[in-house]
Write a protein that holds these residues in place. Structure first.
Motif, PDB file in Angstrom:
ATOM      1  N   ILE A  57     -14.689 -31.095-119.471  1.00 30.46           N
ATOM      2  CA  ILE A  57     -14.517 -31.351-118.034  1.00 30.46           C
ATOM      3  C   ILE A  57     -13.019 -31.390-117.789  1.00 30.46           C
ATOM      4  O   ILE A  57     -12.320 -32.292-118.273  1.00 30.46           O
ATOM      5  N   THR A  89     -15.923 -27.134-117.297  1.00 27.24           N
ATOM      6  CA  THR A  89     -16.363 -27.508-115.958  1.00 27.24           C
ATOM      7  C   THR A  89     -15.168 -28.071-115.192  1.00 27.24           C
ATOM      8  O   THR A  89     -14.580 -29.069-115.623  1.00 27.24           O
ATOM      9  N   GLN A 127     -17.816 -28.954-124.969  1.00 25.85           N
ATOM     10  CA  GLN A 127     -18.005 -28.922-123.527  1.00 25.85           C
ATOM     11  C   GLN A 127     -16.845 -29.710-122.917  1.00 25.85           C
ATOM     12  O   GLN A 127     -16.584 -30.852-123.310  1.00 25.85           O
ATOM     13  N   GLN A 141     -12.067 -21.959-115.978  1.00 29.53           N
ATOM     14  CA  GLN A 141     -13.519 -21.781-116.014  1.00 29.53           C
ATOM     15  C   GLN A 141     -13.898 -20.320-116.246  1.00 29.53           C
ATOM     16  O   GLN A 141     -14.855 -20.021-116.973  1.00 29.53           O
TER      17      GLN A 141
END
Length: 246
Positions: free
Chosen positions: A29, A49, A27, A42
């Motif tokens: 960011i 994210t 995951q 994205q």
């Protein structure tokens, strides 16, 4: 599932890292100023994210990093810039711009993520091999990256008791939009894909200081170990302009 936050994720090494970590199932960011690139990342990777903000804006940085969709265990502070000073003619505004992005922007990010840091986390600061040896035209860039290296070492000492690990990354020349602007020879340059691979492998191993490409950075480090007088004579021989007779 593992999570990572990356600053400077809209270009160069940061963008490549964001995509490669996403492909590995992390995951991610992705932080940066370019909203179009963040949206592109994205759209390509559902596990990315985007967070759009300017790290040099302290208050906005605090707001954007205050609440995150998840708590990463790896934090890669990569955002940076480079400008050169020609012929040793000091340009204070140029120096301030470089320091504001490479040093103050990084400390803004560190202060903002502090509440999220936990034992077992790793914070990686991207410096440069340029900080190991004084080079012509690099008064601003080299000084800013030397500050990053010192900051990393000091934080490593301060955070040991908290169980937070710190890695300082020292890349050589990497083919990015930043180095595309350079008009001089860049020996042993590597691709952004190879740079990403080296960083990911090094961080997985948990190294404190990460240098790549190996051969080039070893040469610079060895030169940097010489007495300053020797360094000066060597650099003058290779780089300094010849004096003209009056």
């Amino acid at each position: 599932m593992s999570g990572v936050l990356i600053t400077g994720a809209t270009s160069g090494i940061g963008k490549q890292l964001a995509q490669d970590y996403a492909r590995q199932g992390w995951q991610v960011i992705a932080c940066g100023r370019n909203g179009d690139v963040l949206n592109e990342l994205q759209n390509k990777h559902a596990s990315i994210t985007p967070l759009q903000f300017d790290l040099t804006d302290f208050e906005h940085t605090l707001v954007m990093l205050r609440e995150l969709p998840f708590t990463p265990s790896l934090w890669i502070l990569n955002a940076g810039s480079c400008e050169y000073i020609d012929d040793g003619v000091m340009d204070t505004k140029l120096m301030a711009r470089v320091m504001q992005i490479n040093v103050i922007g990084m400390t803004n990010a560190i202060e903002a993520i502090q509440p999220h840091l936990q034992s077992g986390h790793r914070v990686a600061l991207v410096g440069s091999i340029a900080s190991e040896l004084a080079l012509p035209r690099a008064e601003a860039y080299g000084a800013s990256k030397a500050a990053v290296g010192y900051l990393a070492r000091a934080l490593r000492l301060a955070w040991t008791s908290k169980g937070i690990e710190v890695t300082c990354i020292f890349p050589g020349f990497v083919a990015t939009p930043l180095t595309d602007k350079n008009t001089f020879d860049m020996p042993m340059m590597i691709s952004v894909e190879r740079a990403s691979q080296s960083i990911r492998k090094g961080l997985e191993k948990g190294v404190a200081n990460l240098y790549f490409p190996t051969r080039f950075t070893w040469i610079i480090r060895l030169l940097g170990m010489l007495p300053y007088g020797w360094q000066y004579r060597l650099m003058s021989r290779f780089f300094a302009p010849k004096r003209t007779k009056s």
